[in-house]
Design a protein around this motif. Structure first.
Motif, PDB file in Angstrom:
ATOM      1  N   UNK A 140      37.459  20.935   0.391  1.00  0.00           N
ATOM      2  CA  UNK A 140      37.887  21.202   1.756  1.00  0.00           C
ATOM      3  C   UNK A 140      38.589  22.553   1.753  1.00  0.00           C
ATOM      4  N   UNK A 141      38.075  23.472   2.556  1.00  0.00           N
ATOM      5  CA  UNK A 141      38.727  24.772   2.724  1.00  0.00           C
ATOM      6  C   UNK A 141      39.680  24.604   3.902  1.00  0.00           C
ATOM      7  N   UNK A 146      36.984  22.585   7.222  1.00  0.00           N
ATOM      8  CA  UNK A 146      35.675  22.024   6.897  1.00  0.00           C
ATOM      9  C   UNK A 146      35.537  21.937   5.391  1.00  0.00           C
ATOM     10  N   UNK A 147      34.514  21.199   4.954  1.00  0.00           N
ATOM     11  CA  UNK A 147      34.180  21.145   3.537  1.00  0.00           C
ATOM     12  C   UNK A 147      33.022  22.100   3.274  1.00  0.00           C
ATOM     13  N   UNK A 148      33.010  22.620   2.066  1.00  0.00           N
ATOM     14  CA  UNK A 148      31.938  23.526   1.678  1.00  0.00           C
ATOM     15  C   UNK A 148      31.547  23.215   0.241  1.00  0.00           C
ATOM     16  N   UNK A 149      30.280  23.290  -0.037  1.00  0.00           N
ATOM     17  CA  UNK A 149      29.795  23.031  -1.385  1.00  0.00           C
ATOM     18  C   UNK A 149      29.414  24.314  -2.103  1.00  0.00           C
ATOM     19  N   UNK A 150      29.719  24.362  -3.386  1.00  0.00           N
ATOM     20  CA  UNK A 150      29.275  25.453  -4.247  1.00  0.00           C
ATOM     21  C   UNK A 150      28.284  24.864  -5.239  1.00  0.00           C
ATOM     22  N   UNK A 151      27.066  25.372  -5.226  1.00  0.00           N
ATOM     23  CA  UNK A 151      26.032  24.909  -6.148  1.00  0.00           C
ATOM     24  C   UNK A 151      25.685  26.045  -7.099  1.00  0.00           C
ATOM     25  N   UNK A 152      25.914  25.833  -8.373  1.00  0.00           N
ATOM     26  CA  UNK A 152      25.645  26.868  -9.371  1.00  0.00           C
ATOM     27  C   UNK A 152      25.467  26.185 -10.723  1.00  0.00           C
ATOM     28  N   UNK A 153      24.514  26.630 -11.509  1.00  0.00           N
ATOM     29  CA  UNK A 153      24.256  25.981 -12.794  1.00  0.00           C
ATOM     30  C   UNK A 153      25.441  26.087 -13.758  1.00  0.00           C
ATOM     31  N   UNK A 154      26.369  27.002 -13.490  1.00  0.00           N
ATOM     32  CA  UNK A 154      27.574  27.098 -14.316  1.00  0.00           C
ATOM     33  C   UNK A 154      28.456  25.864 -14.167  1.00  0.00           C
ATOM     34  N   UNK A 155      28.193  25.054 -13.146  1.00  0.00           N
ATOM     35  CA  UNK A 155      29.013  23.873 -12.884  1.00  0.00           C
ATOM     36  C   UNK A 155      28.470  22.601 -13.541  1.00  0.00           C
ATOM     37  N   UNK A 258      33.832  16.024   9.977  1.00  0.00           N
ATOM     38  CA  UNK A 258      34.572  14.825  10.363  1.00  0.00           C
ATOM     39  C   UNK A 258      35.545  14.415   9.262  1.00  0.00           C
ATOM     40  N   UNK A 259      35.043  14.330   8.031  1.00  0.00           N
ATOM     41  CA  UNK A 259      35.880  13.916   6.917  1.00  0.00           C
ATOM     42  C   UNK A 259      37.030  14.868   6.659  1.00  0.00           C
ATOM     43  N   UNK A 260      36.758  16.177   6.754  1.00  0.00           N
ATOM     44  CA  UNK A 260      37.799  17.172   6.510  1.00  0.00           C
ATOM     45  C   UNK A 260      38.848  17.160   7.616  1.00  0.00           C
ATOM     46  N   UNK A 261      38.427  17.018   8.857  1.00  0.00           N
ATOM     47  CA  UNK A 261      39.358  17.066   9.981  1.00  0.00           C
ATOM     48  C   UNK A 261      40.286  15.856  10.016  1.00  0.00           C
ATOM     49  N   UNK A 262      39.770  14.697   9.610  1.00  0.00           N
ATOM     50  CA  UNK A 262      40.558  13.465   9.712  1.00  0.00           C
ATOM     51  C   UNK A 262      40.885  12.857   8.350  1.00  0.00           C
TER      52      UNK A 262
END
Length: 370
Positions: A140-141, A146-155, A258-262
């Motif tokens: 959650x930023x 809101x929520x944001x996803x980071x997709x990277x093979x380093x993860x 929704x999840x991030x706001x509440x």
């Protein structure tokens, strides 16, 4: 073209003691866990540096949480991260294994290159995140609500370790939200346009294990889950493999704001939107992959395919009673903001929708669960 991959080595171990001994946990390790699982590791960490989930706030993972951890460990030497927990611990731990992860908003905005410099071992303590086998971290930023996803093979983890013992004290509510989340992962990835016969095998097996387990719980009560914990843990990982290859779609995209706001837990937020999204898919494209999925579900829960989602809702309500959006405090004006966020900021997820949903369709779904 690559159709399928599993990057982490996957191990199953029957006790925490054997895990700590076999992996040589000790100095040079950064262990990230919660107080609720600390007792399993008593006397077994041999000088590892330990940080606790509860020291950095409650709820879903946030950018503020990551920055506070960075401040605490930036002078700590460690060459391996051991993550023991649910989605919050796992998603944050993936970042702790990077060369640079602060400012974390710059990392998620791709201003910082994600480069792994530490080994990463992930041990899930719920049966739903699947994150132990994916290359995705979701935060959650807080400033952006809101929520944001980071997709990277380093993860990707080096190793994912499944220890059913760690689920034995998991409260039923957390079992419910995490396993429903795994069901969402499995079914969304099955319908994704990126799905392949390989990823769908894992989706199907996850659906079978979860729904068969739910049917047992329906007939025999919550304690009937205990002998099935290995199956549920495995199902969560299967679903993680499936969505790690094929992605998740509108359910996740719509649940994020929704999840991030509440401050609603991830699995619970997904559950709120789940069947409403699939009913919309069914209405728009009933003869595609969803037809096979409906046949699979109906064969397990013993219902007619014409009423599969109504019957699924009845079963899931036995596991966890679903609430409407307004019961969380959501307002009519929120629905407009949620819709805009879904359409404009969740492209990584909406690209995986079974049927592309426009602004009108997204708003209709929100209103149907309001």
């Amino acid at each position: 073209m690559t159709q399928f991959k599993i990057v982490p080595q996957i191990c199953t171990i029957d006790s925490v003691k054997k895990f700590c001994s076999g992996f040589g946990i000790g100095k040079g390790d950064l262990v990230f866990l919660s107080k609720s699982t600390e007792s399993y590791f008593s006397g077994l960490l041999n000088g590892a540096h330990v940080i606790y989930r509860g020291d950095y706030g409650k709820g879903e993972p946030t950018d503020a949480m990551v920055e506070k951890i960075f401040s605490d460990i930036k002078s700590v030497p460690y060459s391996r991260v051991i993550a023991v927990g649910g989605g919050t611990i796992i998603d944050v731990a993936k970042l702790l294994a990077l060369k640079q992860f602060s400012p974390v908003t710059d990392l998620f905005d791709k201003k910082i290159h994600a480069e792994r410099t530490k080994k990463l071992v992930i041990v899930p303590t719920t049966c739903g995140t699947g994150s132990e086998v994916t290359n995705i971290s979701i935060l959650e930023l807080t400033a952006r609500h809101t929520k944001l996803g980071l997709a990277d093979d380093a993860l990707f983890a080096d190793t994912a370790v499944l220890i059913p013992e760690l689920l034995e004290k998991l409260p039923f509510r957390f079992f419910a939200t995490s396993s429903i989340d795994a069901l969402v992962h499995a079914t969304e990835s099955y319908l994704s346009p990126k799905a392949t016969p390989f990823s769908q095998l894992y989706s199907i097996e996850a659906v079978k294990k979860i729904l068969n387990g739910y049917m047992t719980i329906k007939h025999s009560g919550p304690d009937a889950r205990i002998p099935l914990l290995s199956d549920f843990l495995l199902a969560g990982t299967y679903a993680g493999i499936a969505f790690g290859n094929a992605g998740t779609g509108a359910v996740h995209a719509m649940s994020y704001s929704f999840g991030a706001s509440y401050h609603v837990p991830h699995g619970e937020a997904n559950y709120t939107l789940y069947t409403a999204v699939f009913k919309k898919y069914q209405k728009l494209a009933p003869e595609g992959a969803i037809k096979k999925l409906n046949e699979l579900i109906s064969s397990i829960i013993y219902c007619d395919t014409a009423t599969v989602y109504e019957s699924l809702e009845e079963l899931l309500d036995v596991i966890l009673q679903k609430k409407s959006l307004h019961e969380y405090g959501v307002t009519e004006s929120d629905l407009v903001n949620f819709t805009e966020n879904t359409i404009t900021k969740q492209g990584r997820l909406t690209a995986n929708e079974y049927v592309p949903l426009d602004e009108t369709a997204v708003m209709e779904i929100y209103r149907s669960v309001f």
